[in-house]
Design an enzyme around this catalytic site. Structure first.
Site, PDB file in Angstrom:
ATOM      1  N   HIS A 354      14.090  37.876  55.018  1.00  0.00           N
ATOM      2  CA  HIS A 354      14.960  36.703  54.835  1.00  0.00           C
ATOM      3  C   HIS A 354      14.235  35.610  54.058  1.00  0.00           C
ATOM      4  O   HIS A 354      14.746  35.130  53.029  1.00  0.00           O
ATOM      5  CB  HIS A 354      15.417  36.156  56.182  1.00  0.00           C
ATOM      6  CG  HIS A 354      16.335  34.978  56.047  1.00  0.00           C
ATOM      7  ND1 HIS A 354      17.700  35.111  55.861  1.00  0.00           N
ATOM      8  CD2 HIS A 354      16.091  33.642  56.019  1.00  0.00           C
ATOM      9  CE1 HIS A 354      18.245  33.921  55.736  1.00  0.00           C
ATOM     10  NE2 HIS A 354      17.288  33.001  55.830  1.00  0.00           N
ATOM     11  N   GLU A 355      13.055  35.230  54.539  1.00  0.00           N
ATOM     12  CA  GLU A 355      12.355  34.121  53.878  1.00  0.00           C
ATOM     13  C   GLU A 355      11.916  34.516  52.463  1.00  0.00           C
ATOM     14  O   GLU A 355      11.953  33.700  51.544  1.00  0.00           O
ATOM     15  CB  GLU A 355      11.159  33.686  54.714  1.00  0.00           C
ATOM     16  CG  GLU A 355      11.489  33.274  56.141  1.00  0.00           C
ATOM     17  CD  GLU A 355      12.565  32.197  56.231  1.00  0.00           C
ATOM     18  OE1 GLU A 355      12.731  31.427  55.264  1.00  0.00           O
ATOM     19  OE2 GLU A 355      13.243  32.130  57.267  1.00  0.00           O
ATOM     20  N   HIS A 358      14.576  34.075  49.835  1.00  0.00           N
ATOM     21  CA  HIS A 358      14.788  32.710  49.357  1.00  0.00           C
ATOM     22  C   HIS A 358      14.072  32.470  48.022  1.00  0.00           C
ATOM     23  O   HIS A 358      14.385  31.495  47.331  1.00  0.00           O
ATOM     24  CB  HIS A 358      14.302  31.696  50.388  1.00  0.00           C
ATOM     25  CG  HIS A 358      15.309  31.381  51.447  1.00  0.00           C
ATOM     26  ND1 HIS A 358      16.527  30.792  51.163  1.00  0.00           N
ATOM     27  CD2 HIS A 358      15.282  31.554  52.795  1.00  0.00           C
ATOM     28  CE1 HIS A 358      17.203  30.615  52.283  1.00  0.00           C
ATOM     29  NE2 HIS A 358      16.467  31.077  53.291  1.00  0.00           N
ATOM     30  N   GLU A 377      21.483  29.916  52.008  1.00  0.00           N
ATOM     31  CA  GLU A 377      21.291  30.739  53.193  1.00  0.00           C
ATOM     32  C   GLU A 377      22.178  31.981  53.174  1.00  0.00           C
ATOM     33  O   GLU A 377      21.760  33.061  53.616  1.00  0.00           O
ATOM     34  CB  GLU A 377      21.577  29.920  54.460  1.00  0.00           C
ATOM     35  CG  GLU A 377      20.621  28.759  54.680  1.00  0.00           C
ATOM     36  CD  GLU A 377      19.185  29.194  54.937  1.00  0.00           C
ATOM     37  OE1 GLU A 377      18.935  30.417  55.054  1.00  0.00           O
ATOM     38  OE2 GLU A 377      18.310  28.313  55.024  1.00  0.00           O
ATOM     39  N   TYR A 439      25.011  30.563  56.903  1.00  0.00           N
ATOM     40  CA  TYR A 439      24.403  31.888  56.851  1.00  0.00           C
ATOM     41  C   TYR A 439      25.462  32.992  56.819  1.00  0.00           C
ATOM     42  O   TYR A 439      25.450  33.860  55.942  1.00  0.00           O
ATOM     43  CB  TYR A 439      23.506  32.111  58.068  1.00  0.00           C
ATOM     44  CG  TYR A 439      22.239  31.293  58.097  1.00  0.00           C
ATOM     45  CD1 TYR A 439      21.000  31.875  57.864  1.00  0.00           C
ATOM     46  CD2 TYR A 439      22.265  29.932  58.408  1.00  0.00           C
ATOM     47  CE1 TYR A 439      19.821  31.131  57.923  1.00  0.00           C
ATOM     48  CE2 TYR A 439      21.100  29.176  58.462  1.00  0.00           C
ATOM     49  CZ  TYR A 439      19.883  29.778  58.213  1.00  0.00           C
ATOM     50  OH  TYR A 439      18.729  29.034  58.262  1.00  0.00           O
TER      51      TYR A 439
END
Length: 614
Positions: A354-355, A358, A377, A439
């Site tokens: 996930h991170e 980004h 997100e 999200y």
């Protein structure tokens, strides 16, 4: 031509030119010298900033973010957390009471600006909590560059959210959004949102940062370490020489990033490896029993970057660092701060995926996440789900990689507290509602587009979005323009329903009549959002036949889809409640009838979507 007509004509031309103004983006170059007092958790900072105004506007003021000023009692962040109580972000409160209210005075965050100059001349400024407004002595004209110099000191706050000292895993310093950071200026004006705990925005910038700190510390950062032989952790042959004050200097650089973040701890280890065709990956963490799954990460991280590069566009920076240092996870330029403790590799990789994603949907495609958190997100969550489905195929085969997200959305809708995704990130009234708006609905925005226009068209849209807008600041309008061009469809209606409202999708099978040579099915729209309907049947010999029923709103129909072939039927007018479909199969030939066998449609009531023929 009469004067009044000429004036009107000129106004029309002026308005047209304003609408068609060419894209621009601002640029900045930071040079920082930082001296850290590790014992007191403070530092001294000196900064030179070259700022280039590429806009057509003359700027008479500039704004800087001072994020750490939020971490104290009675700050705007504290007031917001207190007002939301148990409905807010659980990380910011305990038992419904703001954790900010109890920060000891000597651990309150502070960025104390001593002075700021423009081209060597003192400037007047005022600090409005987390925003500093600076009045210029000389305006910054279009296509010109000015130089700001600044001196300040800072108190590293008790870690409440993302930044600060002594997090719960024992990391000494998490240095994120830690310096006076110039705000973004674009067609919408200055991005001067107060820091209440959510997201960030900034111009692309170059960084030259020197950090002076005790020699027994190891630093993890998003950037290139220019002197690995002089410091601890990066070079096994390093010979660390400290000055009289027992400190060493770390030299970091980075190009064309939104921010520069770093973290420091005495117990960090640094491990690195190269992903084929880039980037070089650094793992910076405390090596202990609670972080031992980091040892398993290399093959998964390697495959992660390879999938992302192939499907979403090439990662452009030379390196990336996963750093133990945050409360949960938060993305920054060329790095992320994440929790280090993990029970298994799948849990750790979910956070890393996930991170890391980004880097696409926050850094390289740098939307204003304070204004459109669903693009940041949501698109990141879509990429995470796409990759994790390949890294860890589920034991129980799912109809699509996003089936669990769709189920979570359906369950949340039943609570009746949904808020529109169009709301600004910090202005959601409920923490769970923010999560689902940004999200989940942001992720499902792409899932639903794939259903509407076909997965191949969605994949092509994402690639073209990257090709046209990477290293820029796109908006939802820019993405939608590409999606409509790729698909040939009008999709504005869908975006309006999905992002601007909380209306829901609910189709069902109302009636089935059997004839001697065919079956007549009546479908009904019980919801508020019109959609195309992929209606399928399974015969008794396990053959699946699908009929696409387009909505009149798109005006062009889906031609193909990765989920199977289909026959296109006459469109369903969005104003029409029911639709009748006749299929050339008798009751004895049918096993199952259903709306969307792929289960991608975000229908909130699945109970009437399938009928088993007995």
């Amino acid at each position: 031509m009469k004067k009044s007509v000429a004036i009107l004509f000129a106004l029309i031309i002026s308005q047209f030119q304003a609408q068609q103004a060419p894209y621009y983006q601002q640029a900045a170059k930071y040079k920082m010298d930082i001296d850290v007092n590790a014992e007191k958790f403070t530092y001294q900072g000196n900064q030179t900033l070259e700022y280039t105004n590429n806009s057509p506007d003359e700027l008479n003021v500039v704004y800087f973010h001072l994020y750490w000023n939020a971490f104290k009692s009675n700050s705007m962040m504290d007031q917001r957390v207190a007002a939301q109580g148990k409905n807010g972000d659980s990380r910011l409160q305990k038992d419904g009471i703001s954790r900010l209210a109890s920060i000891p005075k000597d651990q309150e965050g502070a960025q104390n600006i001593h002075w700021i100059k423009q081209n060597g001349k003192d400037l007047k400024f005022e600090v409005q909590e987390t925003i500093m407004k600076v009045y210029l002595n000389e305006p910054i004209k279009p296509n010109s560059t000015t130089t700001f110099t600044m001196d300040w000191d800072a108190v590293i706050p008790q870690q409440i959210r993302r930044s600060g000292r002594n997090n719960r895993e024992g990391v000494d310093m998490t240095m994120t959004q830690w310096y006076p950071k110039i705000a973004e200026y674009d067609y919408d004006g200055w991005a001067t949102f107060d820091y209440i705990g959510r997201e960030f925005h900034a111009p692309f910038s170059d960084f030259d940062v020197t950090i002076k700190i005790n020699k027994d510390y190891v630093i993890g950062a998003g950037g290139i370490l220019e002197n690995p032989a002089d410091v601890k952790g990066y070079d096994t042959n390093a010979k660390i020489k400290a000055g009289k004050d027992k400190k060493v200097t770390w030299k970091w650089s980075a190009k064309n990033m939104l921010d520069f973040a770093w973290s420091a701890d005495k117990d960090y280890v640094v491990k690195s490896f190269d992903v084929p065709e880039g980037p070089k990956v650094y793992l910076v963490y405390q090596n202990n029993d609670k972080t031992k799954v980091w040892e398993e990460a290399q093959p998964y991280v390697t495959k992660y970057f390879q999938i992302m590069n192939a499907h979403f566009g090439k990662y452009v920076y030379p390196s990336y660092a996963f750093i133990q240092g945050g409360d949960g996870g938060m993305e920054y330029g060329m790095c992320t701060m994440i929790l280090g403790e993990a029970k298994n590799i799948e849990g750790l990789m979910g956070l890393m995926a996930h991170e890391g994603s980004h880097s696409w949907y926050q850094q390289m495609l740098a939307t204003n996440e304070s204004m459109r958190p669903w693009m940041d997100e949501g698109f990141t969550s879509y990429a995470e789900g796409y990759v994790m489905n390949q890294l860890f195929p589920p034991a129980d085969q799912l109809p699509n990689p996003f089936a669990n997200t769709l189920d979570a959305y359906r369950n949340f809708i039943k609570k009746g507290i949904e808020e529109p995704a169009v709301w600004l990130g910090d202005h959601h009234d409920n923490g769970s509602s923010y999560t689902y708006a940004s999200y989940v609905k942001g992720e499902l925005y792409l899932v639903e587009l794939g259903y509407i226009m076909g997965e191949q068209n969605l994949a092509e849209t994402l690639k073209q979005y990257y090709d046209q807008w990477s290293m820029k600041h796109p908006s939802d309008r820019d993405f939608l323009h590409i999606a409509q061009k790729v698909s040939g469809m009008d999709l504005k209606w869908f975006q309006n329903y999905w992002i601007n409202t909380t209306k829901t999708i609910d189709y069902g099978i109302k009636d089935i009549k059997y004839d001697t040579k065919s079956t007549i099915i009546t479908l009904v729209n019980n919801g508020q959002v019109p959609m195309p309907v992929d209606f399928s049947l399974m015969t008794t010999d396990k053959k699946i036949v699908t009929y696409q029923i387009p909505t009149s709103l798109t005006h062009t129909w889906k031609e193909k889809d990765a989920y199977g072939e289909f026959k296109t039927m006459p469109y369903w007018p969005w104003t029409q409640k029911e639709y009748t479909l006749t299929v050339p199969y008798t009751k004895s030939q049918l096993s199952v009838l259903g709306i969307d066998f792929s289960q991608r449609i975000a229908d909130v009531n699945m109970e009437n979507n399938f009928v088993e023929i007995k």
